[in-house]
Design an enzyme around this catalytic site. Structure first.
Site, mmCIF file in Angstrom:
data_model
loop_
_atom_site.group_PDB
_atom_site.id
_atom_site.type_symbol
_atom_site.label_atom_id
_atom_site.label_comp_id
_atom_site.label_asym_id
_atom_site.label_seq_id
_atom_site.Cartn_x
_atom_site.Cartn_y
_atom_site.Cartn_z
ATOM 1 N N GLU A 1 0.273 -0.907 0.163
ATOM 2 C CA GLU A 1 0.059 0.134 -0.448
ATOM 3 C C GLU A 1 0.815 1.229 0.259
ATOM 4 O O GLU A 1 0.491 2.216 0.642
ATOM 5 C CB GLU A 1 -1.102 -0.052 1.440
ATOM 6 C CG GLU A 1 -1.814 -1.502 1.007
ATOM 7 C CD GLU A 1 -2.865 -1.035 2.444
ATOM 8 O OE1 GLU A 1 -2.830 -0.402 3.369
ATOM 9 O OE2 GLU A 1 -3.858 -2.026 1.725
ATOM 10 N N GLU B 1 -4.797 -8.508 -0.351
ATOM 11 C CA GLU B 1 -5.288 -7.971 0.190
ATOM 12 C C GLU B 1 -6.996 -7.205 0.355
ATOM 13 O O GLU B 1 -7.128 -6.682 0.609
ATOM 14 C CB GLU B 1 -4.371 -7.194 1.094
ATOM 15 C CG GLU B 1 -5.247 -7.169 3.072
ATOM 16 C CD GLU B 1 -3.997 -6.207 3.622
ATOM 17 O OE1 GLU B 1 -3.063 -6.213 3.344
ATOM 18 O OE2 GLU B 1 -4.511 -4.716 4.721
#
Length: 422
Positions: free
Chosen positions: A173, A262
């Protein structure tokens, strides 16, 4: 279910019994006034119309932030027997502190033994390689080469401990880096172009937290960067259904894999056993595979109150929704075209491996629905089905025989049902 409602299902096969439910320790639903089932609508499955190859379903284990899975929990996660999830993907962290690398070995090794793929994602490089700037923390440009070696060292360490990683990410991320290292799209492209070719493992990038294409478009549009990435990885936190399709990947991603690495959905506050809310997970997997054409679906923590495995090590209702896919749609199966949304709040996806066909059907309506399933170019087949609803979890529902490639089946109210045709 009254006799005759599923016209093609054998009379000798019975739905889940009240006794079986009580024996399993599950609660029986409160009976309310029944709403008549809707007239049967058509679902067409086309085995010859092949879409993406499915590579697996799974979740994250982080042995530093939470306690490691126990030996029995590893088997529950990655085994595929009764009461097991059938996961085939494990994601682990690449700790910046090498002293913590050994903490991820036991679960990863057992996952490998049970046939799973293991991938790894870093949150931060070693502190000596980073610097602060106005946007937070970033990898020093002068440390790009050292960072590639750091990732290589992790790959080698895991291999030396019995875990051959399937892939390694360059950053978790990078566009949601409030507490970890931030990367711009230009920095990702630069690292991929100049350094990722030295990494001795499949490379995953960019793992945007919300599948934001402004992070992955530049990779796909740069031939040199794209040559050094093997897997376009993405997370789906708050991603709108309209943003799941990715035409640019279909145009330029030939030979690359598309992984959802995820998510937790719809939240991390509710119990994973809350019903019918847990059906949101089944719908989310459906949309990810059908609309997003992802090849994997990977949850956040495997064991958590809101995750696929409860803290006591048993499968949750959210986990059951995942398992309706993961236990029967195994790595190497192909998604095939099916009528995806035959009516409001009903979602159907289909998969095949050789002559075996798996159909996963979700009914979020408060009433049962009937559908005529037609499997093109299929004659007779034996069908086994499994059901999860408010009072059953991954319960064997019934068996019947299909003739002329067509059968009528009912989807109980607020349920997910898997059909396996052999």
């Amino acid at each position: 279910m009254a006799a005759g409602q599923d016209h093609s299902e054998s009379a000798g096969s019975q739905p889940v019994s009240r006794r079986a439910l009580l024996a399993a320790g599950v609660a029986l639903p409160v009976l309310t006034a029944a709403t008549p089932a809707a007239a049967a609508t058509s679902v067409v499955v086309e085995p010859s119309n092949v879409q993406q190859t499915i590579l697996g379903f799974g979740g994250m284990n982080h042995a530093v932030w939470i306690s490691d899975l126990t030996a029995s929990q590893r088997d529950t996660a990655f085994g595929n027997g009764a009461g097991q999830l059938g996961f085939t993907v494990l994601r682990i962290p690449v700790h910046e502190d090498r002293a913590n690398w050994r903490r991820e070995v036991a679960t990863a090794r057992r996952a490998i033994e049970l046939g799973a793929k293991v991938i790894a994602s870093p949150w931060n490089p070693p502190a000596s390689m980073t610097e602060t700037f106005s946007g937070g923390k970033r990898l020093r440009y002068a440390s790009y080469g050292a960072y590639a070696q750091h990732l290589n060292d992790f790959v080698a360490f895991m291999a030396n401990n019995g875990v051959n990683l399937y892939g390694i990410s360059i950053q978790n991320e990078p566009d949601y880096a409030q507490e970890w290292t931030a990367w711009t799209a230009a920095e990702i492209v630069r690292f991929l172009r100049e350094n990722a070719g030295r990494i001795n493992c499949r490379v995953i990038a960019p793992e945007s937290f919300q599948y934001r294409k402004n992070l992955s478009d530049p990779v796909l549009n740069d031939a040199a960067a794209l040559a050094n990435v093997d897997i376009i990885g993405a997370h789906l936190y708050g991603t709108r259904p309209a943003d799941l399709p990715y035409p640019l990947f279909r145009e330029k991603g030939a030979g690359k894999e598309l992984w959802m690495t995820e998510v937790y959905h719809p939240n991390s506050s509710d119990s994973a056993d809350l019903w019918p809310q847990a059906l949101d997970v089944g719908e989310h997997i459906h949309r990810s595979l059908v609309d997003g054409r992802f090849q994997t679906y990977v949850w956040w923590y495997i064991r958590r109150s809101y995750g696929p495995m409860r803290e006591d090590g048993r499968i949750s209702k959210r986990g059951a929704n995942m398992a309706h896919f993961s236990k029967w749609v195994r790595p190497g199966y192909s998604r095939i075209t099916a009528t995806a949304n035959p009516q409001a709040n009903v979602y159907v996806s289909a998969f095949r491996s050789g002559s075996r066909i798996v159909i996963v059907a979700i009914n979020k309506n408060t009433s049962p629905v009937d559908h005529v399933f037609t499997i093109r170019n299929t004659g007779s087949a034996r069908v086994s089905t499994w059901l999860t609803n408010a009072s059953a979890t991954l319960a064997h529902y019934n068996d019947f025989t299909v003739s002329n490639g067509s059968f009528n089946a009912q989807l109980p109210a607020r349920s997910i049902r898997t059909f396996v045709l052999n």
